[in-house]
Design a protein around this motif. Sequence first.
Motif, PDB file in Angstrom:
ATOM      1  N   ALA A 135       0.827  -1.207   0.000  1.00  0.00           N
ATOM      2  CA  ALA A 135       0.000   0.000   0.000  1.00  0.00           C
ATOM      3  C   ALA A 135       0.865   1.261   0.000  1.00  0.00           C
ATOM      4  CB  ALA A 135      -0.927   0.002   1.215  1.00  0.00           C
ATOM      5  N   GLU A 183       9.417   3.736   6.866  1.00  0.00           N
ATOM      6  CA  GLU A 183       9.153   2.317   7.120  1.00  0.00           C
ATOM      7  C   GLU A 183       9.841   1.886   8.417  1.00  0.00           C
ATOM      8  OE1 GLU A 183       7.407  -0.489   5.863  1.00  0.00           O
ATOM      9  OE2 GLU A 183       8.388  -1.347   7.634  1.00  0.00           O
ATOM     10  N   ALA A 184       9.073   1.223   9.276  1.00  0.00           N
ATOM     11  CA  ALA A 184       9.620   0.820  10.576  1.00  0.00           C
ATOM     12  C   ALA A 184      10.616  -0.331  10.460  1.00  0.00           C
ATOM     13  CB  ALA A 184       8.478   0.422  11.511  1.00  0.00           C
ATOM     14  N   ARG A 187       4.056  -7.300   4.289  1.00  0.00           N
ATOM     15  CA  ARG A 187       3.645  -8.717   4.324  1.00  0.00           C
ATOM     16  C   ARG A 187       3.730  -9.378   2.957  1.00  0.00           C
ATOM     17  NH1 ARG A 187       4.148 -10.374   9.226  1.00  0.00           N
ATOM     18  NH2 ARG A 187       3.192  -8.943  10.706  1.00  0.00           N
ATOM     19  N   THR A 242       0.213 -15.527  -5.154  1.00  0.00           N
ATOM     20  CA  THR A 242      -0.949 -14.703  -4.824  1.00  0.00           C
ATOM     21  C   THR A 242      -2.181 -15.190  -5.579  1.00  0.00           C
ATOM     22  OG1 THR A 242      -0.309 -13.153  -6.559  1.00  0.00           O
ATOM     23  CG2 THR A 242       0.373 -12.611  -4.323  1.00  0.00           C
ATOM     24  N   PHE A 243      -3.272 -15.282  -4.846  1.00  0.00           N
ATOM     25  CA  PHE A 243      -4.526 -15.685  -5.487  1.00  0.00           C
ATOM     26  C   PHE A 243      -5.067 -14.542  -6.326  1.00  0.00           C
ATOM     27  CE2 PHE A 243      -5.807 -14.002  -1.240  1.00  0.00           C
ATOM     28  CZ  PHE A 243      -6.660 -12.987  -1.636  1.00  0.00           C
ATOM     29  N   THR A 296      -0.033   1.550   7.524  1.00  0.00           N
ATOM     30  CA  THR A 296       0.741   0.777   8.499  1.00  0.00           C
ATOM     31  C   THR A 296       0.380  -0.716   8.547  1.00  0.00           C
ATOM     32  OG1 THR A 296      -0.820   1.569  10.149  1.00  0.00           O
ATOM     33  CG2 THR A 296       1.270   2.716  10.010  1.00  0.00           C
ATOM     34  N   TYR A 303      -0.861  -4.585   8.892  1.00  0.00           N
ATOM     35  CA  TYR A 303      -1.436  -5.475   9.893  1.00  0.00           C
ATOM     36  C   TYR A 303      -0.426  -6.425  10.504  1.00  0.00           C
ATOM     37  CZ  TYR A 303      -1.216  -9.086   6.263  1.00  0.00           C
ATOM     38  OH  TYR A 303      -0.782  -9.979   5.321  1.00  0.00           O
ATOM     39  N   LYS A 324      -5.813 -21.073  -2.034  1.00  0.00           N
ATOM     40  CA  LYS A 324      -4.503 -21.046  -2.704  1.00  0.00           C
ATOM     41  C   LYS A 324      -3.579 -22.089  -2.077  1.00  0.00           C
ATOM     42  CE  LYS A 324      -1.630 -17.880  -1.227  1.00  0.00           C
ATOM     43  NZ  LYS A 324      -1.049 -16.563  -0.913  1.00  0.00           N
ATOM     44  N   THR A 362       1.069   5.746  16.505  1.00  0.00           N
ATOM     45  CA  THR A 362       1.242   6.542  15.300  1.00  0.00           C
ATOM     46  C   THR A 362      -0.022   7.319  14.950  1.00  0.00           C
ATOM     47  OG1 THR A 362       2.707   4.786  14.549  1.00  0.00           O
ATOM     48  CG2 THR A 362       2.062   6.415  12.925  1.00  0.00           C
ATOM     49  N   VAL A 409      -4.408  -2.083   4.416  1.00  0.00           N
ATOM     50  CA  VAL A 409      -5.052  -2.851   5.471  1.00  0.00           C
ATOM     51  C   VAL A 409      -5.175  -2.071   6.788  1.00  0.00           C
ATOM     52  CG1 VAL A 409      -4.918  -4.990   6.817  1.00  0.00           C
ATOM     53  CG2 VAL A 409      -4.401  -5.038   4.394  1.00  0.00           C
ATOM     54  N   LYS A 424      -7.901  -6.126   3.710  1.00  0.00           N
ATOM     55  CA  LYS A 424      -8.066  -6.017   2.247  1.00  0.00           C
ATOM     56  C   LYS A 424      -7.057  -6.945   1.601  1.00  0.00           C
ATOM     57  CE  LYS A 424      -8.953  -1.097   2.274  1.00  0.00           C
ATOM     58  NZ  LYS A 424      -8.758  -1.114   3.733  1.00  0.00           N
ATOM     59  N   ILE A 451      -4.668  -7.918  -1.829  1.00  0.00           N
ATOM     60  CA  ILE A 451      -3.735  -7.031  -2.532  1.00  0.00           C
ATOM     61  C   ILE A 451      -4.451  -6.142  -3.567  1.00  0.00           C
ATOM     62  CG2 ILE A 451      -1.665  -6.965  -3.983  1.00  0.00           C
ATOM     63  CD1 ILE A 451      -0.850  -9.613  -2.478  1.00  0.00           C
TER      64      ILE A 451
HETATM   65  C1  LIG Z   1      -0.953 -15.838   4.959  1.00  0.00           C
HETATM   66  C2  LIG Z   1      -1.400 -14.734   4.069  1.00  0.00           C
HETATM   67  C3  LIG Z   1      -1.510 -14.937   2.710  1.00  0.00           C
HETATM   68  C4  LIG Z   1      -1.965 -13.921   1.871  1.00  0.00           C
HETATM   69  N1  LIG Z   1      -2.100 -14.180   0.549  1.00  0.00           N
HETATM   70  C5  LIG Z   1      -2.604 -13.224  -0.274  1.00  0.00           C
HETATM   71  C6  LIG Z   1      -2.786 -13.473  -1.663  1.00  0.00           C
HETATM   72  O1  LIG Z   1      -2.469 -14.551  -2.150  1.00  0.00           O
HETATM   73  N2  LIG Z   1      -3.352 -12.504  -2.432  1.00  0.00           N
HETATM   74  C7  LIG Z   1      -3.742 -11.307  -1.923  1.00  0.00           C
HETATM   75  O2  LIG Z   1      -4.272 -10.477  -2.651  1.00  0.00           O
HETATM   76  N3  LIG Z   1      -3.545 -11.015  -0.605  1.00  0.00           N
HETATM   77  C8  LIG Z   1      -2.981 -11.943   0.230  1.00  0.00           C
HETATM   78  N4  LIG Z   1      -2.786 -11.655   1.553  1.00  0.00           N
HETATM   79  C9  LIG Z   1      -3.104 -10.285   2.033  1.00  0.00           C
HETATM   80  C10 LIG Z   1      -1.916  -9.318   1.834  1.00  0.00           C
HETATM   81  O3  LIG Z   1      -0.877  -9.703   2.678  1.00  0.00           O
HETATM   82  C11 LIG Z   1      -2.324  -7.874   2.168  1.00  0.00           C
HETATM   83  O4  LIG Z   1      -3.401  -7.505   1.338  1.00  0.00           O
HETATM   84  C12 LIG Z   1      -1.218  -6.860   1.934  1.00  0.00           C
HETATM   85  O5  LIG Z   1      -0.011  -7.290   2.460  1.00  0.00           O
HETATM   86  C13 LIG Z   1      -1.582  -5.537   2.557  1.00  0.00           C
HETATM   87  O6  LIG Z   1      -0.566  -4.590   2.378  1.00  0.00           O
HETATM   88  P1  LIG Z   1      -0.397  -3.299   3.308  1.00  0.00           P
HETATM   89  O7  LIG Z   1       0.673  -2.490   2.671  1.00  0.00           O
HETATM   90  O8  LIG Z   1      -1.685  -2.669   3.542  1.00  0.00           O
HETATM   91  O9  LIG Z   1       0.108  -3.853   4.717  1.00  0.00           O
HETATM   92  P2  LIG Z   1       1.481  -4.565   5.133  1.00  0.00           P
HETATM   93  O10 LIG Z   1       1.895  -5.530   4.114  1.00  0.00           O
HETATM   94  O11 LIG Z   1       1.255  -5.035   6.507  1.00  0.00           O
HETATM   95  O12 LIG Z   1       2.542  -3.382   5.165  1.00  0.00           O
HETATM   96  C14 LIG Z   1       2.580  -2.432   6.196  1.00  0.00           C
HETATM   97  C15 LIG Z   1       3.982  -1.873   6.287  1.00  0.00           C
HETATM   98  O13 LIG Z   1       3.999  -0.768   7.182  1.00  0.00           O
HETATM   99  C16 LIG Z   1       5.058  -0.897   8.101  1.00  0.00           C
HETATM  100  N5  LIG Z   1       4.635  -0.239   9.337  1.00  0.00           N
HETATM  101  C17 LIG Z   1       3.677  -0.650  10.192  1.00  0.00           C
HETATM  102  N6  LIG Z   1       3.519   0.227  11.194  1.00  0.00           N
HETATM  103  C18 LIG Z   1       4.399   1.218  10.969  1.00  0.00           C
HETATM  104  C19 LIG Z   1       4.712   2.415  11.661  1.00  0.00           C
HETATM  105  N7  LIG Z   1       4.049   2.753  12.766  1.00  0.00           N
HETATM  106  N8  LIG Z   1       5.677   3.225  11.170  1.00  0.00           N
HETATM  107  C20 LIG Z   1       6.336   2.883  10.020  1.00  0.00           C
HETATM  108  N9  LIG Z   1       6.075   1.757   9.333  1.00  0.00           N
HETATM  109  C21 LIG Z   1       5.123   0.938   9.786  1.00  0.00           C
HETATM  110  C22 LIG Z   1       5.250  -2.379   8.249  1.00  0.00           C
HETATM  111  O14 LIG Z   1       6.550  -2.680   8.706  1.00  0.00           O
HETATM  112  C23 LIG Z   1       4.981  -2.879   6.836  1.00  0.00           C
HETATM  113  O15 LIG Z   1       6.140  -2.848   6.051  1.00  0.00           O
HETATM  114  C24 LIG Z   1      -2.315 -12.654   2.410  1.00  0.00           C
HETATM  115  C25 LIG Z   1      -2.188 -12.440   3.782  1.00  0.00           C
HETATM  116  C26 LIG Z   1      -1.741 -13.463   4.609  1.00  0.00           C
HETATM  117  C27 LIG Z   1      -1.642 -13.241   6.084  1.00  0.00           C
END
Ligand SMILES: Cc1cc2nc3c(=O)[nH]c(=O)nc-3n(C[C@H](O)[C@H](O)[C@H](O)COP(=O)(O)OP(=O)(O)OC[C@H]3O[C@@H](n4cnc5c(N)ncnc54)[C@H](O)[C@@H]3O)c2cc1C
Lengths: 307, 724
Positions: free
Chosen positions: B210, B229-230, B237, B244-245, B397, B399, B479, B573, B609, B614, B616
């Motif tokens: 995101a 980024e922390a 994640r 990825t599905f 940030t 999950y 998946k 935060t 998220v 949500k 990807i």
């Molecule tokens: C087991 C598993 C399998 C999955 N498989 C799929 C799939 O096949 N297809 C699909 O579409 N989705 C899948 N997902 C969902 C997918 O992981 C999420 O949709 C996606 O990672 C969300 O991205 P994000 O950037 O919102 O959050 P995140 O990936 O959590 O990124 C957040 C980032 O912010 C950083 N951060 C957090 N807090 C702070 C802070 N206070 N200060 C600075 N940095 C901070 C974190 O270190 C991290 O790098 C899966 C999830 C899981 C658990």
Amino acid sequence: MSENGINHKFAFYLGCIAPNRYPGVESASIKAMKKLGVELVPLKGASCCPAPGAFGSIDLAVFYAMAARNLVLAEQMKMDIALVCNGCYKSIWEVNHKLKHNKDLRDAVNEVLKEVDMEYKGTINVYHTAELLYNDKFIGVDKIRDSVTNPLTGARIAVHYGCHLVKPHKDREFEKEVMLNTECPTWMEELVAAIGATPVEYRNKMMCCGAGGGVRGYDIVHALDITNEKLINLMEEKVDALTDICPFCQLQFDRGQIEIQEKFGKTYNLPVLHFAELLGLAQGMSPQELGLDLHGISCEPLLQKVL
Amino acid sequence: MAEKKATTKKAPSKKEDTKKVAPVKQEVKKAAAPAAKPKAAPAAAPAAAAAGSTTQQGEARIGVFICHCGTNIAGSMDIPAVEEYAKILPNVAYVDNYKYMCSMPGQAVISKAVKDNHLTGVVVSACSPRLHEPTFRTATKEAGLNPFRFEMANIREQNSWVHMHDREGSTDKAKDAIRIAVAKASLLQDLFPKTVPVEKAAMVVGAGVAGMQAALDLAAAGIKTYLVEADTSIGGRMSQLDKTFPTLDCSQCILTPKMVDVGRASMIELMTWSEVHEVEGYIGNFDVTVRKKARGVITPKEAEARGIVGGGCNGCGDCETACPVVKPNEFEVGMKPRKAIYINHPQVVPLLYTIDFNSCVKCGICVTACGPEKRAIDLESKDEFVKVKVGTVILATGYDIFPIEKKEEWGYKRFENVITSLEFERLICASGPTGGHLIRPSDGETPKRVAFVLCAGSRDNTGTGKPYCSRFCCMYSLKHAHQIIEKIPGCIPYIFYMDIRSFGKMYEEFYYRIQDEGAKFIRGRVANIIEDKKTKNLHVMTDDTLLDRPIDMEVDMVVLAAAVQPKEDTNRTRKLFGVSCSSDGWLLEAHPKLNPCGTTTAGVFLAGVCQGPKDIPDTVASAEGAASAASIPIHMGEVELEPYFATCIEEKCAGCGMCVNLCPYSALALVEKNGRTVMEVTEAKCKGCGTCGGFCPGGAIWMNHFTTPQIVAQIDAFLLGGEQ
Ligand SMILES: Cc1cc2nc3c(=O)[nH]c(=O)nc-3n(C[C@H](O)[C@H](O)[C@H](O)COP(=O)(O)OP(=O)(O)OC[C@H]3O[C@@H](n4cnc5c(N)ncnc54)[C@H](O)[C@@H]3O)c2cc1C
Ligand code: SF4
Ligand code: SF4
């Protein structure tokens, strides 16, 4: 410490099964707890708790009113209630909790209680004796260990927690956090270790005894089937005895073994003792004093090991 | 019955209470008296108030416009009666009603009436101001009045909708609401919003998919973007996932190009191993202090600045090989070791090592291994604080996984062969700890029967888990089922589910595909999992609710599709940025449907998220939405601030400074003026909450648009009536 080493007094609610089937539980509780600084004062005039499955599923109003009446008797004694049975705990603790927090229900119940010139006020708490034993605010594991004169060394003892004391999780509010563990609690095992015995884990420990929720009354074969499965799991671990904290569970495991023999032709001969009885043994009470001869399954094999 | 109740209660209360209320009236008047002064002597009040000197009660000419909202309002009350009543209210010069006041013809009614009747204020009696205040404010402006000469009486959400079956009661209540609104409208003043310039830079907090997407979009729009980024590397994640599905493309393969782009983009300043420390300011002008955590390793650029030519970390990894301290690697969910000096995985961006100073023993071996040319390691490095100014901010940030061991019945952390889905992702991934071989942690054997427990800790109302749906676990478990069928011949996945939620594009098709591939589906919540002590196999106990029979299924391995929850540091935060969260902890959007990326803090937006689970595709869409929303104020160059700020009536201010401490937005300060200490408001910081105004013992604070005379007039109108 106050008079005669007694630190706490509780209104002792006996329930039905303990005094009628296992009177040893009553005497063991009173005597053993006294040595630990807790006096159990009989709650005179008490009725059935009433049984949560049997009454609760038929008429809630009666269920609440009867439990409330027992609570009022203790309120009049100005003492918290202590009890020895999981079923009683479910009824009396939960009703107390609900009435304290729900004014509408309290008003409705008091309307009924008026007929017998009683009023529920919500001034007391309800405890299971197992909770008093475990919680160091009242007694605690260390004190129990210190009270032991005849450690049950060498006895392999498994615990049956029963359902109603620890479940449902979201309705329970024990002060000791480990007691809130519903799925794999081990605090009873600590008590077993404190009296010198070896606590034994077994498969599907938290499974029901088979009797609760009216199953025993409604479908005895089904109930025994569950008990039988638990017994098989217990025998796998070569235990010397099973301990419980609920006379109803005890009835199911103890008398149930005789019924299982009649109905399924299986013999286990596993002694089943309420923890109060075990504690009594460890504190030097005699098997006769504990009424162990009144058990359906002989406790002799265990006694030979520990006496 | 209910109708009677409402009216009988009302009637006596009006007549009888007049006596009782009388003394109150006096008190209210007294209280109003001193505060009324600034109104009469606008010199003391702000310039805006000066322009509004036509607000003398006698001169006010108010128009009241009553909306039917179709039958939403008209169906529950007597509109003609309300209209007749409005006519007898003081200062009311015109009353009208219309089926839909917010429609273009409805707005035209207002416009015409204002002009024809020389109105000085407009009251629209309709829905909630949250919905249509902007609409009617614009209509008021178009009619030639200052837009703040408008007041709304809510007779829908707070009246017709809740008193649907009490016609008389709701009619009376509408009369009250209008009387109160008219009282305020009679005292309204012209107000003029301020504009402030917007810094042409943005900040994105969190660099998962995101945050990365949002930063790339902002950068592409020509906006300087600080990406904080922390963790030590970006990617979040998604970089831990294997495939990825529903398309099954490799997660790293589609993510790394983005990561590389982020690393390269000249408009993105990447700050990894960093977190937001302090935030001051407001939309357009946020002053953010970022804490760059001590990293122990310097970049080539930093080396150059220290005069080490050709030095700095080049990612060779010599230090890691040498380091004697071994720790579990969090990126591999603890299933692989790492050293005290480490990178998460080979594709990290930036390719820069980090020392975990909580484990480092400062033996200095890595310094030697790194060598005298690079000199990249600095064991004495300290946290640094960097201050940047940005116009808008996006929180992304992400999950964490819910600590599923709390659901004790499934035995996670008690039984070796019960793992989480995230662990499964690492185990099935070719670059993971087992090289992509799914094995049982207990004995390294390949499982032949794998149970997937869905909704593990989600949709859980026991109080232990989370009540919401985690939204991607159904799909990733499908998946996972596919992956084991593909990789382990003869291995059967058993999926224990409540419902399969395959809602997205091509998702349902994917679900059918997995069914056809041979996955077994059992509808039932898993009650309990028991370990066979000897074999370490697991018994999954449930009720098959389709076949209506209890199930005790022996499997080799259990995968828990654990719920997700907001990232650990989210709460701290979000508070820094003044963003709220819903009761479940996810960050709160300004409007769940119509403003899902915005927050109630102007200039702060949400992506991914952190706002709620949500997958990807949805995450990326929300990130692009947030980037677009965050770029608007920057491209506008300036933003308008609501003119609801507090002002100090300096003659009355005793300089006690109590308000300065009370203000939750640090908008107030004590200053010296003409030899006196008085309070001064930074208007742009003031949110108009009124905390100071309500408190000031000397009545020296004037809250624009919520002045004491206006509020007192409203209370008077409510308590005393005031019909003519
Ligand atoms: C087991 C598993 C399998 C999955 N498989 C799929 C799939 O096949 N297809 C699909 O579409 N989705 C899948 N997902 C969902 C997918 O992981 C999420 O949709 C996606 O990672 C969300 O991205 P994000 O950037 O919102 O959050 P995140 O990936 O959590 O990124 C957040 C980032 O912010 C950083 N951060 C957090 N807090 C702070 C802070 N206070 N200060 C600075 N940095 C901070 C974190 O270190 C991290 O790098 C899966 C999830 C899981 C658990
Ligand atoms: S100084 Fe720290 S990081 Fe470097 S080798 Fe020693 S323990 Fe590892
Ligand atoms: S996505 Fe599926 S498994 Fe996950 S919580 Fe929602 S319904 Fe349950």
